[in-house]
Motif scaffolding. Sequence first.
Motif, PDB file in Angstrom:
ATOM      1  N   LEU A  98      24.104  46.348  68.912  1.00 24.53           N
ATOM      2  CA  LEU A  98      22.890  45.899  68.237  1.00 24.53           C
ATOM      3  C   LEU A  98      22.016  45.074  69.177  1.00 24.53           C
ATOM      4  CD1 LEU A  98      21.411  45.749  65.448  1.00 24.53           C
ATOM      5  CD2 LEU A  98      22.531  43.537  65.149  1.00 24.53           C
ATOM      6  N   PHE A  99      22.638  44.186  69.936  1.00 28.32           N
ATOM      7  CA  PHE A  99      21.888  43.348  70.872  1.00 28.32           C
ATOM      8  C   PHE A  99      21.233  44.198  71.959  1.00 28.32           C
ATOM      9  CE2 PHE A  99      25.032  39.615  70.008  1.00 28.32           C
ATOM     10  CZ  PHE A  99      24.556  39.563  68.706  1.00 28.32           C
ATOM     11  N   VAL A 100      21.938  45.239  72.414  1.00 30.80           N
ATOM     12  CA  VAL A 100      21.379  46.110  73.456  1.00 30.80           C
ATOM     13  C   VAL A 100      20.163  46.865  72.919  1.00 30.80           C
ATOM     14  CG1 VAL A 100      21.800  48.105  74.937  1.00 30.80           C
ATOM     15  CG2 VAL A 100      23.573  46.358  74.670  1.00 30.80           C
ATOM     16  N   ILE A 101      20.277  47.435  71.725  1.00 33.05           N
ATOM     17  CA  ILE A 101      19.138  48.184  71.175  1.00 33.05           C
ATOM     18  C   ILE A 101      18.009  47.223  70.818  1.00 33.05           C
ATOM     19  CG2 ILE A 101      19.831  48.151  68.734  1.00 33.05           C
ATOM     20  CD1 ILE A 101      18.302  51.112  70.650  1.00 33.05           C
ATOM     21  N   PHE A 155      13.636  47.514  71.348  1.00 29.18           N
ATOM     22  CA  PHE A 155      12.510  46.870  70.689  1.00 29.18           C
ATOM     23  C   PHE A 155      11.894  45.728  71.499  1.00 29.18           C
ATOM     24  CE2 PHE A 155      15.142  48.734  67.410  1.00 29.18           C
ATOM     25  CZ  PHE A 155      14.217  49.414  66.636  1.00 29.18           C
ATOM     26  N   GLY A 156      12.475  45.405  72.644  1.00 26.64           N
ATOM     27  CA  GLY A 156      11.911  44.346  73.469  1.00 26.64           C
ATOM     28  C   GLY A 156      12.160  42.953  72.932  1.00 26.64           C
ATOM     29  N   ARG A 157      13.159  42.806  72.064  1.00 28.12           N
ATOM     30  CA  ARG A 157      13.480  41.495  71.482  1.00 28.12           C
ATOM     31  C   ARG A 157      14.887  41.099  71.913  1.00 28.12           C
ATOM     32  NH1 ARG A 157       9.796  40.507  67.058  1.00 28.12           N
ATOM     33  NH2 ARG A 157      10.955  38.578  66.740  1.00 28.12           N
ATOM     34  N   LYS A 185      16.575  39.339  64.098  1.00 27.97           N
ATOM     35  CA  LYS A 185      17.993  39.631  64.301  1.00 27.97           C
ATOM     36  C   LYS A 185      18.688  39.904  62.975  1.00 27.97           C
ATOM     37  CE  LYS A 185      22.277  37.440  65.919  1.00 27.97           C
ATOM     38  NZ  LYS A 185      22.879  36.220  66.511  1.00 27.97           N
ATOM     39  N   GLY A 186      18.401  39.087  61.976  1.00 32.41           N
ATOM     40  CA  GLY A 186      19.032  39.278  60.668  1.00 32.41           C
ATOM     41  C   GLY A 186      18.631  40.583  60.018  1.00 32.41           C
ATOM     42  N   ALA A 187      17.340  40.918  60.100  1.00 29.63           N
ATOM     43  CA  ALA A 187      16.867  42.168  59.511  1.00 29.63           C
ATOM     44  C   ALA A 187      17.476  43.364  60.221  1.00 29.63           C
ATOM     45  CB  ALA A 187      15.336  42.232  59.577  1.00 29.63           C
ATOM     46  N   LEU A 188      17.496  43.309  61.565  1.00 33.75           N
ATOM     47  CA  LEU A 188      18.037  44.415  62.357  1.00 33.75           C
ATOM     48  C   LEU A 188      19.530  44.594  62.078  1.00 33.75           C
ATOM     49  CD1 LEU A 188      16.818  46.347  64.472  1.00 33.75           C
ATOM     50  CD2 LEU A 188      17.734  44.852  66.246  1.00 33.75           C
TER      51      LEU A 188
END
Length: 610
Positions: A327-330, A335-337, A356-359
Motif C-alpha cells: 500500500l505504501f509503495v502504490i 499517487f505521489g503521496r 492514508k486511511g482512505a487508501l
Amino acid sequence: MGETLAVELAPFSIRVLIVEPGAFRTENIFSQPFYEDNPIPDYDELRKVAIAHYKAVDGMQPGDPLKAMQALVDVIHGEGRAKGKAWPLFLPLGVETETAIRDKFETLDGLIDEWDELIRDTRLDNLWYGTALLALSVLLLLVFQKIIEFRRAVHSVNNHPGYRLLLNTLGPIENFFPRVPGITPGGFHMWRRKHKDFESHGWDVITYASPSTLYMRIVSAFLGSKTNFYVADPDAIKEITTHRARFPKPVEQYKLLTFFGNNIVASEGEEWKRYRKITAPAFSERNNRLVWDETILIVQDLFNNVWGDQEEIAYNHAVDLTLPMALFVIGVAGFGRRIFWKEDELVPPGHKLTFKGALHTVAKEVFTKLVVPDWVLKLGLTESHRQTTLAFDELHMYLVEMIRARKESEKKEERYDLFSSLLDANEEEEDGQVKLQDSELIGNLFIFLIAGHETTAHTLCYVFAMLAMHPEEQETLYEHIKTKSVIQDGGLLDYECMNALPYCGWVLNETLRMFPPVHSIPKSVAEDTTITISNAEARYWEDPHTFKPKRFMDDKWPRDAFLPFNAGPRACLGRRFTETESVAVIAMIVSRPAKKTRTQIKTGPKYDAS
C-alpha cells in the motif's frame, strides 16, 4: 364496449367519453312517425305503453340541450366547470339520469347482500392443490427445456471431455460452494486444483458444460446453458492471447470495476487502444526507478521505526506485513503521496479521513464494494458498510482535488509517479484523440491501485511462506545477495543492483508459477472460452509441484506456459512495476543490510507440523 374501447385506445393517447344523457327537449325523436310496419304481435301491449309514454313527454322534457352541449364541450376541453378535474370515463347528464343510476346502485347493493353466500361459494375446491399442480407443471417444462438446451450445448462441442455440472463455473456465487461432483467444481477450483482436472481427462483442453449460472442478485435461476473451454496448452494459449480481435475480452464481466469510471481493464476495441496509448507511458523506466528507490526507503523505515532492535518479529499472517508495505509503495509510486509506517497525519479540512486511511480502507474493502450493491452500502447497516462507503467517497474526493490542483498549477513539477505521468500523457495527447475525462483518469488510477496492491501483497506473502518452508532456498538466496556485493553505504540497495540479483527474480517467478495471482484469463469467441494458467503441468515443468527457483536459471524455460501477467497485446502494463517492487522487498527483507546478522524467515508453531 365503451369501457373496453377506452383500455384499447389508451396506449395511443386517445380518450373515450361515455355520455349518458337523460330526457332533453329536442324534436329528433318525434320528427318522424313511429315505425309500425310488420309488428310482432307478442310486443303489442309493450309497444302501446312505449308510444303513449313518448307522446306524453313530448315538449315536457326537463333537460336543456344547449346546456348539455356546453357541459360536454367543457369536459372535452377541460374548461369552465370541468377545469382542474380529471377526465371522466362516464358523463351522466340530467337529474333523472343521476336518480336512475343511484337507484340501480342501490338495487345491486341489496342484491349482493341478499345473495352473498351463493355468489362467493363458486371457487374451485382444493385451490392450493391446483396452484401447486400448475407450478409443478411449469417447473417440469422449464427443466425439460433446459435439459434439451444442455444436450445441445454438449453436442455443439462433440461431447469433448470435461465436466458436466449443474452450476456454471464462472458465476461469482459458485466460488462459495464446496466441490460436489455433478453439481459444482468447488470454490476457486482452477486455482486449487491447477492442472489436475486436465490430467484426469487426459486433455490440455477440457469443457465445462452447465445448464445454469448463479448470479449476485439471483439466488437460483436457470438462465441458459453455458459451455466453457478451459485451455492449458501453451500453443493454444499463445494463439488466443496473440489474436486480440478474434478472441476479445468479455468486458461485461469487468463492469463491476467501473464504479469510479471507465478504465483500461474494463474496455475493448478502440476504447481500449485509446486508454492504452495514454496509460502505457506512465509505466516508464523512470517510474521503475522510483518504485525501487521508494520500496527500499519503505523497508528501511520498517527496519528503523517498527522492528528496531527486536531479535524476533512475529506476525499472525504474512499479509499483515505485505499488505501495508504494498500500500505504501502504490501510495508514493502510484499517487505521489509518501506514507510512513508511523505517522500522525492530520485530516485535511473538508475531509473525514486522511489519504492514508482512505487508501488503506479502499484497498482492504474493495471486495465488499464489488459484491455489495451500492444502495445496500449506502444504507449503512453495518460498520464495515459505513466505513467502505466513507473511504471510497473520501478517496474519490482526494483524487478529484489532486487532478484539479495539478491542472490549475502554473509550474508543473517533474515527477514520475503513475498519477503525474498519466496526467502528463493525457495533456500531451494530440492527433485528434479525445482526452480522458476526469472520471476516466480516476477509473484508471483505481485500477492501478487494485493491480499494484492486492496482487503484489499476496504474491510477496507466498514468497515468504515458501522461503520459510524451504530454508535451504532461503539460505541460497541470502548467500546470492551477499556474494553480489550490491549493498551500498547506509544499508541501501541501488536500482542498478536489480539486474545483479537474478535469484530474487527466480524466487519471485517460481512463486508466481505455483501461486498465480489470477487463476484464469477469460476470452470470448463464438462460445465462451477461458484460458487456464497451467503452470504446474508436468509436460512443461519438471517436477511441477516442487518449489525450485533454479528452474528459471535456464534461459529456455517455457515462457508460453507462464502467464501470471497475461500475454499478448493485453499483457499487464504493470509487470515491471510489480517485479521491481517485489525484488526490492525480497532482497531487503532477506539480507537486512544494516544489521550484522541476517533475517531468518520462519513458520510459526501453528505450521511447524507441516
